[in-house]
Design a protein around this motif. Structure first.
Motif, PDB file in Angstrom:
ATOM      1  N   THR A   2       0.862  -1.234  -0.016  1.00  0.00           N
ATOM      2  CA  THR A   2       0.015  -0.057  -0.008  1.00  0.00           C
ATOM      3  C   THR A   2       0.872   1.161  -0.131  1.00  0.00           C
ATOM      4  O   THR A   2       1.811   1.472   0.858  1.00  0.00           O
ATOM      5  N   ILE A   3       0.594   2.189  -0.956  1.00  0.00           N
ATOM      6  CA  ILE A   3       1.320   3.390  -0.972  1.00  0.00           C
ATOM      7  C   ILE A   3       0.455   4.342  -0.363  1.00  0.00           C
ATOM      8  O   ILE A   3      -0.765   4.730  -0.852  1.00  0.00           O
ATOM      9  N   GLU A   4       0.683   5.088   0.601  1.00  0.00           N
ATOM     10  CA  GLU A   4      -0.140   6.029   1.549  1.00  0.00           C
ATOM     11  C   GLU A   4       0.054   7.456   0.975  1.00  0.00           C
ATOM     12  O   GLU A   4      -0.617   8.342   1.437  1.00  0.00           O
ATOM     13  N   GLN A   5       1.152   7.559   0.063  1.00  0.00           N
ATOM     14  CA  GLN A   5       1.349   9.046  -0.246  1.00  0.00           C
ATOM     15  C   GLN A   5       1.720   9.142  -1.765  1.00  0.00           C
ATOM     16  O   GLN A   5       1.608   8.143  -2.356  1.00  0.00           O
ATOM     17  N   LYS A   6       1.761  10.299  -2.334  1.00  0.00           N
ATOM     18  CA  LYS A   6       2.196  10.393  -3.760  1.00  0.00           C
ATOM     19  C   LYS A   6       3.360   9.846  -4.114  1.00  0.00           C
ATOM     20  O   LYS A   6       4.427   9.948  -3.008  1.00  0.00           O
ATOM     21  N   THR A   7       3.501   9.147  -5.152  1.00  0.00           N
ATOM     22  CA  THR A   7       4.836   8.509  -5.457  1.00  0.00           C
ATOM     23  C   THR A   7       5.558   9.503  -6.179  1.00  0.00           C
ATOM     24  O   THR A   7       5.035  10.729  -6.567  1.00  0.00           O
ATOM     25  N   ILE A   8       6.893   9.383  -6.496  1.00  0.00           N
ATOM     26  CA  ILE A   8       7.844  10.424  -6.844  1.00  0.00           C
ATOM     27  C   ILE A   8       7.443  10.518  -8.348  1.00  0.00           C
ATOM     28  O   ILE A   8       7.462  11.551  -9.066  1.00  0.00           O
ATOM     29  N   TYR A   9       6.738   9.497  -9.121  1.00  0.00           N
ATOM     30  CA  TYR A   9       6.454   9.609 -10.570  1.00  0.00           C
ATOM     31  C   TYR A   9       5.098  10.590 -10.560  1.00  0.00           C
ATOM     32  O   TYR A   9       5.415  11.335 -11.484  1.00  0.00           O
ATOM     33  N   GLU A  10       4.247  10.746  -9.723  1.00  0.00           N
ATOM     34  CA  GLU A  10       3.171  11.509  -9.523  1.00  0.00           C
ATOM     35  C   GLU A  10       3.614  12.913  -9.229  1.00  0.00           C
ATOM     36  O   GLU A  10       2.674  13.747  -9.650  1.00  0.00           O
ATOM     37  N   ARG A  11       4.854  12.916  -8.730  1.00  0.00           N
ATOM     38  CA  ARG A  11       5.237  14.500  -8.361  1.00  0.00           C
ATOM     39  C   ARG A  11       5.980  15.053  -9.780  1.00  0.00           C
ATOM     40  O   ARG A  11       6.040  16.212  -9.710  1.00  0.00           O
ATOM     41  N   VAL A  12       6.275  14.098 -10.514  1.00  0.00           N
ATOM     42  CA  VAL A  12       6.984  14.643 -11.766  1.00  0.00           C
ATOM     43  C   VAL A  12       6.010  15.577 -12.666  1.00  0.00           C
ATOM     44  O   VAL A  12       4.995  14.799 -13.179  1.00  0.00           O
ATOM     45  N   GLN A  13       6.251  16.764 -13.018  1.00  0.00           N
ATOM     46  CA  GLN A  13       5.152  17.396 -14.126  1.00  0.00           C
ATOM     47  C   GLN A  13       5.914  17.747 -15.384  1.00  0.00           C
ATOM     48  O   GLN A  13       5.014  17.667 -16.335  1.00  0.00           O
TER      49      GLN A  13
END
Length: 472
Positions: A2-13
């Protein structure tokens, strides 16, 4: 897991390359909100982030702007980087971004005049659509064709080889009613030859040619399909051996990569304490390679999508994810019914295991797709699944219908479940009174064995089933 926070992929814009004055190449991620001009303005005004630099890796430059945070490497006066939302990165985040920058293909020449490369891109697109594209019954190629041309023109406008990436060739199915053995055979050879033929055709109209990357997803899914990690390695080596044997003299257009290549790093020990606390869900007993299992953890920690969103999608009537889930469910039920876990389970428990494995495979499929996006951000994205071809991914049929015909496959069912017949779920039959190779599950050999009009069986030299009609 379970990933409870944003992944680093999701932070890349944004993914970019630049010089001191301008952004030369920019990939805009789905979460991005700024224009290219706004990103450049923010980047040029950004200041060094001293705190982030302290937990960084040698050579990494971290800057913070008004709107975004930037992680860069400089080489020969040029920069490659990821622009993320503003956040304080963990040691894992910094390691992950550093590793991606070192292992990704981001730095490409600056584009020439707008119309340069258009003619070549059109010619390459024509070869793709006539030679290798899969046409689903719900094909929307007319909507996606222009984007395909532009994806190709990214390279032709720079005078570079067109780079395409195909996640495929994982490993043979565990189910010996589908395949003959765990080793690649004539099916894989036919697929590799087809890719080579496509590249050769492009080379005739565009001299820089094509760099075609087969990015194996075998280690992403092997534990889900009851295949040991070392068996995946043997399968991949077998593919490379086939390629070395069949490629034309001087041909160098096909490349192999996999999960472990994407996360190659000499400083993985820096994040060992983080990985020790991460568990990837396993529903079958398979032999796991330590390094590969670490990389599966990194994949899911860095690139996983929302599990809740996936659950919502597979419960939505008509949603493509629902069909993908049903496709996985169908094939996993077939593949896993002969496993030790299945034989020890009740029908209810087996059905639950198949459901869990199918869901896990969708999660990993998404995570790997996200990883491929970071490693190959500007590449032409090809797929073995029956996409509608409206973009950004385009389906290919790896077994040439001009020389192969499928048995026990329904195209309506294939399209609905987004599945195209592959060599690693089938066997090849060479039958004397058939004009084409027959692509079918290996169980078809029982029909020929029972038919007194045919003689033959598995042929080790030809690596397929060979049957000869003995009567007219």
């Amino acid at each position: 897991m379970t990933i409870e926070q944003k992944t680093i992929y999701e932070r890349v814009q944004y993914i970019y390359s630049r010089n001191n004055k301008t952004i030369q190449n920019l990939r805009i991620q789905k979460s991005a909100r700024l224009s290219k001009e706004e990103v450049l303005e923010d980047l040029l005004a950004a200041k060094l982030d001293i705190e982030a630099q302290e937990c960084g890796t040698e050579g990494l430059i971290v800057k913070v702007g008004e709107n975004l945070k930037y992680f860069e490497f400089e080489k020969d006066g040029k920069f490659i980087g990821f622009a993320t939302e503003k956040f304080f990165p963990t040691n894992f985040d910094v390691w992950f971004l550093t590793t991606m920058l070192k292992n990704s293909s981001i730095d490409f020449n600056f584009a020439l005049e707008i119309e340069i490369g258009r003619k070549e891109a059109e010619a390459i697109t024509k070869i793709f659509e006539t030679e290798i594209k899969n046409s689903a019954r719900t094909d929307r190629w007319e909507e996606g064709r222009e984007q395909f041309v532009e994806n190709v023109r990214f390279f032709t406008s720079r005078g570079l080889p067109v780079s395409a990436v195909l996640p495929a060739f994982p490993c043979k199915s565990f189910n010996l009613e589908k395949v003959h053995s765990p080793q690649p055979d004539l099916g894989e050879e036919l697929a590799i030859r087809r890719i080579i033929e496509f590249v050769v055709q492009v080379n005739k109209v565009y001299s820089p040619g094509v760099h075609f990357y087969i990015v194996s997803d075998g280690h992403v899914f092997s534990d889900c399909v009851n295949v040991d990690d070392d068996v995946v390695d043997e399968f991949t080596q077998g593919l490379k051996d086939i390629y070395d044997r069949v490629r034309p003299q001087g041909f160098d257009g096909l490349f192999f990569k996999g999960l472990n290549d994407c996360f190659e790093s000499h400083c993985k020990a820096e994040i060992s304490n983080v990985l020790d606390g991460i568990e990837v869900d396993h529903y079958l007993e398979t032999k796991l390679d330590r390094e590969t299992e670490l990389n599966r953890k990194i994949l899911m920690l860095g690139c996983d999508d929302s599990a809740e969103l996936i659950r919502e999608q597979i419960q939505t009537p008509g949603h493509p994810r629902l069909y993908l889930y049903r496709g996985f469910n169908k094939f996993m039920k077939e593949d896993l019914m002969s496993t030790p876990a299945a034989k020890l389970s009740s029908q209810k428990r087996f059905k639950k295991m198949v459901s869990n494995v199918s869901f896990e495979m969708i999660r990993r499929n998404d995570a790997y797709s996200n990883l491929v996006e970071l490693v190959f951000p500007f590449h032409l994205r090809l797929s073995i699944h029956a996409h509608t071809n409206s973009g950004p991914k385009y389906g290919i049929r790896m077994l040439n219908p001009e020389i192969c015909r499928t048995v026990n496959h329904d195209q309506d069912e294939e399209d609905k479940l987004l599945h195209i017949p592959t060599p690693w779920h089938n066997a090849v039959f060479k039958v004397s009174d058939e004009q084409k190779f027959i692509i079918s599950n290996s169980k078809l050999h029982e029909r020929f064995e029972a038919d007194e009009n045919y003689t033959g069986g598995w042929n080790d030299n030809q690596r397929c089933f060979v049957y000869i009609r003995t009567t007219q």
